[in-house]
Design an enzyme around this catalytic site. Structure first.
Site, PDB file in Angstrom:
ATOM      1  N   ASP A  61      91.201  52.286  55.570  1.00  0.00           N
ATOM      2  CA  ASP A  61      90.643  52.023  56.889  1.00  0.00           C
ATOM      3  C   ASP A  61      89.278  51.389  56.688  1.00  0.00           C
ATOM      4  O   ASP A  61      88.691  51.492  55.602  1.00  0.00           O
ATOM      5  CB  ASP A  61      90.516  53.321  57.688  1.00  0.00           C
ATOM      6  CG  ASP A  61      90.514  53.070  59.190  1.00  0.00           C
ATOM      7  OD1 ASP A  61      91.525  53.380  59.838  1.00  0.00           O
ATOM      8  OD2 ASP A  61      89.500  52.553  59.706  1.00  0.00           O
TER       9      ASP A  61
ATOM     10  N   ARG B 215      95.526  49.664  84.928  1.00  0.00           N
ATOM     11  CA  ARG B 215      94.485  49.258  83.982  1.00  0.00           C
ATOM     12  C   ARG B 215      93.881  47.910  84.361  1.00  0.00           C
ATOM     13  O   ARG B 215      92.687  47.698  84.207  1.00  0.00           O
ATOM     14  CB  ARG B 215      95.052  49.242  82.576  1.00  0.00           C
ATOM     15  CG  ARG B 215      94.939  50.599  81.938  1.00  0.00           C
ATOM     16  CD  ARG B 215      95.967  50.915  80.916  1.00  0.00           C
ATOM     17  NE  ARG B 215      95.886  52.340  80.559  1.00  0.00           N
ATOM     18  CZ  ARG B 215      96.409  53.315  81.284  1.00  0.00           C
ATOM     19  NH1 ARG B 215      97.047  53.038  82.421  1.00  0.00           N
ATOM     20  NH2 ARG B 215      96.290  54.571  80.912  1.00  0.00           N
TER      21      ARG B 215
END
Lengths: 123, 214, 291
Positions: free
Chosen positions: C155, C46
């Protein structure tokens, strides 16, 4: 195996203490601040804590006070290491609950003899 | 059914807003409330208000509750600015390690102001204050960090200040720091830790692993 | 390529061991996430991808950018790429085990008869976690019939919340759910997907909240357990501190908070103390605190 937890935010200090203590036969874990030390203590029993004072998130005095009041092993021997040898530091360290105070920089032989003494290796 | 749902349990924010005065004066007064939760809430809502910096700093210096201190420091971090920096720098001299470290964390989050005070701080007569200056550099997003640290290695004669600088250089050091690092052990010949820390920093900076494979 | 894979598997060219060590210390300090040695290949890959994306030819060049960039934008990009942001039923089940075996027995000791146990799932995203909690309690908590439990999922993303309200899932989201539970608590739809029963959906509250807004979060309090997994890593230092404070006030004294499996509160905030249980380490708001 005698287990020591080295608590210091400076990675060079943690590495140095680890190498010295491992060469002397100790088992060493590291924590980067007082909180991580408490996390490790919740997980593993130690024979000695070697604790720095100035660390982010939780300083060494607060950490030692919490160990002494909250456990899980409130009697674990603690050596505090401070940057100055001033009397104020020693007093604060001892009143927080440390058994012994040392000033940085710590000489290897002094560190080892204190750690042996406090972790019960000599007893 | 043991699972229950109470849609009225959480009133909409607007309803609460009317109950408690939301003006700056009201919130500042609330910093002295005897309930920690009220002091925490007031601190949180004063975050971002530049006119509340002095009141927050005054309250911080009196505050003994750890959670309230946390909230006051966070509010100062969110607000930022020159005045916050001016009020926090003196706290580096506090006897209270938790307060000192809290101030350092906030100063780390205000990188743009660092150039204004860092040189002076690194020249402070008190070696502990110079160590705290290096601690600020540890997490400061500022391009001059390696230069400041190199300066410490070249000029500071206190072993613990230099040791702190070497430690930060293990992370942020570049090739320009290598000479200063390599010369450091000679200045502190009786300190095996310095030699060790310098070897570690050199290894991290050059990317060369040491011979024993660790 | 495949033939010499074993040797290459642990070392990605361009990133040496010292680089990895340097990076993970930094990343841990910034995010509270720690990479074990066995994650090195994953991390290196990554890093290399981000190096390519930013046009950095060497790790050192990239690290300088990451470390000193004033707005922290590249760090955010990297965090996003390092984080497996997937959610599915019974993900990290050991924490649910910890809930029913260790946390709830302690929580209910402090409750008077008739009092409600309150649990908050944040961020609840499309609902997998909060419904998992419901199913887990119904199936595996011995005392479930003796207490009322209030479950709230929140959320910031309203599109995710719409899906949570619908409660329709397929394939990947359900792969870890035991078969009998799928049969018991879901209805199979004509297109092959599964919808969680209306009775479950109706017993859970789904709400939109921004954890960073002190006024929005004020009504959220009195919780006994908060699940806040893999959210704090996305915040910068100030936002992370604020979030920790909000969660602290949302919890009852003695209440517990569960973070993601590689998140450690020790890099985030001193407000909580670690609580070690056989199943997991979680964090606890100290009991003795005044409110």
């Amino acid at each position: 195996m005698t287990r020591v937890l080295v608590v210091d935010d400076a990675q060079t200090v943690r590495l140095y203490h680890r190498e010295l203590l491992e060469q002397d036969g100790f088992d060493v874990d590291e924590a980067v601040n007082g909180l991580e030390a408490l996390e490790r203590l919740a997980d593993t029993p130690y024979d000695l804590l070697l604790v720095d004072v100035n660390m982010p998130r939780m300083d060494g005095y607060t950490c030692v006070r919490r160990v002494r009041t909250d456990g899980p092993d409130i009697g674990v021997p603690v050596i505090m290491v401070t940057t100055e040898g001033a009397a104020g530091d020693r007093e604060q360290a001892l009143s927080a609950g440390a058994n012994l105070h040392m000033a940085k920089p710590v000489q290897p032989e002094v560190l080892l003899s204190r750690v042996r003494l406090m972790s019960g290796v000599l007893s | 059914m043991p699972l229950i749902r109470r849609d009225d349990a959480a009133p909409a924010p607007g309803q609460e807003r009317r109950e408690i005065p939301r003006d700056r004066e009201g919130l500042i007064a609330q910093l002295d409330d005897k309930r920690p939760v009220a002091r925490r809430r007031a601190s949180r809502e004063l975050a971002g208000d530049a006119g509340a910096v002095d009141a927050l700093c005054d309250a911080l210096e009196r505050e003994q509750d750890e959670g309230c201190r946390h909230a006051m420091l966070t509010a100062l971090l969110v607000t930022g600015g020159q005045r916050v920096q001016e009020r926090l720098l003196p706290l580096l001299r506090s006897e209270d390690a938790a307060l000192r470290n809290g101030a350092i964390e906030v100063l780390q989050g205000m990188p743009k102001l660092a150039a204004g005070y860092m040189d002076e701080l690194l020249a402070d007569p008190d070696s502990d204050v110079r160590i705290f200056a290096v601690n600020i550099l540890e997490s400061l997003r500022h391009e001059r960090v390696p230069d400041w640290l190199r300066g410490v290695l070249e000029r500071d004669d206190h072993v613990n200040v230099c040791a702190a600088a070497v430690d930060v250089l293990t992370e942020v050091g570049d090739d320009h720091c290598l000479d200063a690092l390599r010369q450091l052990p000679a200045r502190f010949p009786g300190e095996p830790f310095i030699a060790f820390a310098v070897r570690t920093a050199e290894r991290r900076i050059t990317g060369e692993e040491r011979g024993d494979g660790r | 390529m495949a033939a010499d894979a074993p040797r290459e598997a642990t070392e990605v060219p361009g990133i040496g061991y010292e680089d990895f060590t340097r990076f993970r210390e930094f990343y841990y300090r910034k995010t509270g996430n720690w990479f074990e040695e066995n994650k090195r290949y994953y991390v290196d890959k990554r890093l290399l991808a981000r190096m390519r994306a930013t046009g950095c030819g060497t790790f050192r060049e990239y690290f300088v950018r990451l470390r000193f960039e004033t707005d922290g934008a590249e760090l955010q990009e990297l965090v996003n790429s390092m984080t497996v942001n997937e959610t599915y039923f019974f993900r990290e089940e050991y924490q649910f085990q910890c809930l029913v075996r260790s946390m709830l027995p302690r929580v209910v000791k402090r409750k008077k008869p008739g009092e409600t146990v309150r649990i908050w799932s944040l961020p609840c995203s499309t609902g997998e976690e909060v419904y998992s909690l419901a199913l887990y309690l119904l199936e595996y908590w011995d005392d479930v019939d003796d207490y009322n439990v209030e479950l709230i999922g929140s959320d910031i993303d309203t599109r995710a919340l719409e899906k949570a309200n619908q409660g329709i899932y397929e394939g990947r989201a359900l792969h870890a759910l035991p078969g009998p539970l799928l049969k018991r608590y879901f209805r199979r739809l004509p297109d092959g997907s599964h919808q969680i029963l209306k009775s479950i959906r109706d017993s859970i509250r789904i709400s939109r909240v921004n954890l960073q807004d002190p006024l929005e979060t004020r009504p959220y309090r009195g919780f006994d357990v908060v699940f806040c997994r893999n959210l704090l890593i996305y915040f910068d230092d100030a936002a992370r501190r604020r979030a920790a404070e909000t969660l602290y006030d949302a919890l009852n004294p003695g209440g517990y908070i569960c973070l993601g499996h590689s998140e450690f509160m020790s890099r985030i905030s001193s407000l909580f103390k670690p609580a070690r249980f056989p199943e997991a380490i979680v964090y606890q708001r100290p009991e003795e605190d005044q409110t």
